[in-house]
Structures are given as structure tokens and as C-alpha cells.
Design a protein around this motif. Structure first.
Motif, short mmCIF file in Angstrom:
data_model
loop_
_atom_site.label_atom_id
_atom_site.label_comp_id
_atom_site.label_asym_id
_atom_site.label_seq_id
_atom_site.Cartn_x
_atom_site.Cartn_y
_atom_site.Cartn_z
N SER A 101 0.83 -1.20 0.00
CA SER A 101 0.00 0.00 0.00
C SER A 101 0.87 1.25 0.00
O SER A 101 1.80 1.35 0.79
CB SER A 101 -0.89 0.03 1.24
OG SER A 101 -1.71 -1.11 1.28
N PRO A 102 0.54 2.22 -0.86
CA PRO A 102 1.32 3.46 -0.87
C PRO A 102 1.01 4.39 0.29
O PRO A 102 1.82 5.25 0.62
CB PRO A 102 0.93 4.10 -2.20
CG PRO A 102 -0.42 3.54 -2.52
CD PRO A 102 -0.44 2.16 -1.94
N ASN A 108 -5.41 2.95 -2.85
CA ASN A 108 -4.44 2.48 -1.86
C ASN A 108 -4.25 0.96 -1.94
O ASN A 108 -4.63 0.23 -1.04
CB ASN A 108 -4.87 2.89 -0.46
CG ASN A 108 -3.75 2.77 0.54
OD1 ASN A 108 -2.60 2.58 0.18
ND2 ASN A 108 -4.08 2.88 1.82
N ASN A 109 -3.64 0.53 -3.04
CA ASN A 109 -3.42 -0.89 -3.24
C ASN A 109 -2.21 -1.10 -4.14
O ASN A 109 -1.80 -0.19 -4.87
CB ASN A 109 -4.66 -1.53 -3.87
CG ASN A 109 -4.86 -2.97 -3.43
OD1 ASN A 109 -3.93 -3.64 -3.00
ND2 ASN A 109 -6.08 -3.45 -3.55
N GLY A 110 -1.66 -2.30 -4.11
CA GLY A 110 -0.51 -2.62 -4.95
C GLY A 110 0.04 -3.99 -4.60
O GLY A 110 -0.60 -4.76 -3.88
N LEU A 111 1.22 -4.26 -5.11
CA LEU A 111 1.85 -5.57 -4.93
C LEU A 111 3.32 -5.43 -4.56
O LEU A 111 4.01 -4.53 -5.03
CB LEU A 111 1.76 -6.38 -6.23
CG LEU A 111 0.40 -6.93 -6.60
CD1 LEU A 111 0.40 -7.42 -8.04
CD2 LEU A 111 0.01 -8.06 -5.65
N ASN A 112 3.79 -6.38 -3.77
CA ASN A 112 5.20 -6.53 -3.43
C ASN A 112 5.68 -7.73 -4.25
O ASN A 112 5.16 -8.84 -4.09
CB ASN A 112 5.34 -6.78 -1.93
CG ASN A 112 6.76 -6.82 -1.47
OD1 ASN A 112 7.68 -7.01 -2.25
ND2 ASN A 112 6.95 -6.63 -0.18
N LEU A 113 6.65 -7.51 -5.12
CA LEU A 113 7.08 -8.53 -6.08
C LEU A 113 8.58 -8.75 -6.05
O LEU A 113 9.34 -7.87 -5.64
CB LEU A 113 6.68 -8.10 -7.51
CG LEU A 113 5.21 -7.79 -7.74
CD1 LEU A 113 5.02 -6.95 -8.98
CD2 LEU A 113 4.44 -9.09 -7.86
N PHE A 116 2.54 0.27 -7.09
CA PHE A 116 1.43 0.91 -6.40
C PHE A 116 0.37 1.36 -7.40
O PHE A 116 0.66 1.61 -8.57
CB PHE A 116 1.89 2.13 -5.62
CG PHE A 116 2.79 1.81 -4.45
CD1 PHE A 116 2.63 0.66 -3.70
CD2 PHE A 116 3.80 2.67 -4.09
CE1 PHE A 116 3.45 0.38 -2.61
CE2 PHE A 116 4.62 2.41 -3.01
CZ PHE A 116 4.45 1.26 -2.27
N TYR A 117 -0.87 1.50 -6.91
CA TYR A 117 -2.05 1.94 -7.65
C TYR A 117 -2.57 0.83 -8.56
O TYR A 117 -3.11 1.09 -9.63
CB TYR A 117 -1.80 3.24 -8.42
CG TYR A 117 -1.11 4.30 -7.59
CD1 TYR A 117 -1.63 4.68 -6.36
CD2 TYR A 117 0.08 4.88 -8.01
CE1 TYR A 117 -0.99 5.63 -5.57
CE2 TYR A 117 0.73 5.83 -7.23
CZ TYR A 117 0.19 6.19 -6.02
OH TYR A 117 0.83 7.12 -5.23
N VAL A 118 -2.42 -0.40 -8.12
CA VAL A 118 -2.85 -1.58 -8.87
C VAL A 118 -3.79 -2.42 -8.02
O VAL A 118 -3.47 -2.72 -6.87
CB VAL A 118 -1.63 -2.44 -9.27
CG1 VAL A 118 -2.06 -3.71 -10.00
CG2 VAL A 118 -0.63 -1.64 -10.10
N SER A 143 -2.12 9.66 -14.99
CA SER A 143 -2.30 8.37 -14.28
C SER A 143 -1.07 7.50 -14.52
O SER A 143 -0.50 7.49 -15.61
CB SER A 143 -3.57 7.68 -14.76
OG SER A 143 -4.71 8.41 -14.35
N HIS A 144 -0.72 6.74 -13.48
CA HIS A 144 0.52 5.98 -13.57
C HIS A 144 0.57 4.85 -12.53
O HIS A 144 -0.12 4.88 -11.53
CB HIS A 144 1.72 6.90 -13.33
CG HIS A 144 1.69 7.55 -11.97
ND1 HIS A 144 0.99 8.71 -11.72
CD2 HIS A 144 2.26 7.20 -10.78
CE1 HIS A 144 1.13 9.04 -10.45
NE2 HIS A 144 1.90 8.13 -9.85
N VAL A 145 1.44 3.89 -12.83
CA VAL A 145 1.83 2.87 -11.85
C VAL A 145 3.17 3.35 -11.29
O VAL A 145 4.08 3.73 -12.02
CB VAL A 145 1.99 1.48 -12.52
CG1 VAL A 145 2.63 0.50 -11.56
CG2 VAL A 145 0.66 0.97 -13.01
N HIS A 146 3.26 3.34 -9.98
CA HIS A 146 4.48 3.76 -9.29
C HIS A 146 5.33 2.51 -9.03
O HIS A 146 4.85 1.54 -8.44
CB HIS A 146 4.10 4.43 -7.96
CG HIS A 146 5.24 4.80 -7.09
ND1 HIS A 146 5.88 6.01 -7.19
CD2 HIS A 146 5.86 4.12 -6.08
CE1 HIS A 146 6.84 6.07 -6.27
NE2 HIS A 146 6.85 4.93 -5.60
N VAL A 147 6.57 2.52 -9.51
CA VAL A 147 7.50 1.41 -9.32
C VAL A 147 8.52 1.84 -8.26
O VAL A 147 9.21 2.84 -8.43
CB VAL A 147 8.24 1.06 -10.62
CG1 VAL A 147 9.21 -0.10 -10.40
CG2 VAL A 147 7.26 0.75 -11.74
#
Length: 153
Positions: free
Chosen positions: A79-80, A90-95, A105-107, A137-141
Motif C-alpha cells: 500500500s502506498p 491504496n493498493n498494490g503488490l510486493n514482487l 502501487f495503484y494496482v 495516471s501511472h503505476v508507481h515502481v
């Protein structure tokens, strides 16, 4: 001497790692430039000038399909923001994969554990425009160690 060789080998392997397409609608992983909300490059200053942007923003349209950039292990959700803050995004993944550990983030994830092959759907870009109207709009890496991810793009 063995340690130096091993370190050089690890550095050269990491330098060769390149992210594949993250957002289906942005096959070249175009980076977010500056807009009224700030800039998407690593190290950009945030509101008030005290915080530093700790990731790289990859342009992605709200609702677009987010893809695995290479074979990855899903290490759980990320979560960001703090719990309850900006819940729409407020969602995302740890990869992890290719020797890297990173967060997206933002996924909205398809799943929060297991593995995915390069190009498989990790999730859907969340509705950033509902929270930040007019932002690109963007995905934050973000790398797990908060180092600069730019060299991998």
C-alpha cells in the motif's frame, strides 16, 4: 579476489535486467513527466520540498491491464498510503524476480501470492483520476530498498 568477481558478476546481471511492458496501453513503459501534481522521476521533490519521490512513475490509463514485467513471485500486497487514506487507489503488490525486489502501487491485484509469468495480468490500474483529477495516471515502481529503478527501464 573471489568477492570482487562475485560482486562484479552480480552488478552486471542486475544492469542487464529490463522491465517488460507494465501497462498494456503503454508498451514502451513511457515515464510520467511533470504535471500539476509534480514529476514522476526518481528523486523529484514533493509538495513543500521536504520529501523525495522514491520511485519511478510509468504512464498507465485508469482501468488498464497491468502486466508482469518478467517472471515474478508475488510476495503479498503493498500500500502506498496508511490504512484508510485514499482508499480508491491504496493498493498494490510486493514482487520479486530477476534478482530484484520491487513494489507496484495503484494496482488492484488479481492475486496477492504465488507466481506469474512475464506478460500475465497482475491486476488493473486503479482510478487515479478520482483522487487526483488531472494527474498523469501511472503505476508507481519502487524498489524495496528505495534505490533508483530508472536503470531497469
Amino acid at each position: 579476489m573471489k568477492e570482487i568477481f562475485l560482486l562484479a558478476a552480480l552488478v552486471s546481471v542486475h544492469e542487464q535486467v529490463k522491465f517488460g511492458t507494465l501497462c498494456k496501453g503503454n508498451p514502451t513503459n513511457k515515464h510520467r513527466k511533470c504535471d500539476s501534481f509534480g514529476c514522476g522521476n526518481y528523486g523529484a521533490r514533493r509538495a513543500g520540498g521536504t520529501r523525495k519521490h522514491m520511485g519511478l512513475d510509468i504512464v498507465c490509463t485508469d482501468g488498464d491491464t497491468v502486466l508482469a514485467p518478467f517472471d515474478v513471485k508475488i510476495n503479498g500486497p503493498a500500500s502506498p498510503y496508511k490504512k484508510g487514506v485514499k482508499p480508491a487507489i491504496n493498493n498494490g503488490l510486493n514482487l520479486s524476480g530477476q534478482g530484484l525486489c520491487f513494489k507496484l502501487f495503484y494496482v488492484k491485484p488479481v492475486k496477492t501470492s504465488g507466481t506469474m509469468k512475464k506478460g500475465e495480468k497482475l491486476g488493473t490500474m486503479l482510478p487515479m483520476q478520482k483522487v487526483y483529477t488531472g494527474i498523469t495516471s501511472h503505476v508507481h515502481v519502487q524498489m524495496c530498498d528505495k534505490s533508483d529503478p530508472t536503470k531497469y527501464f
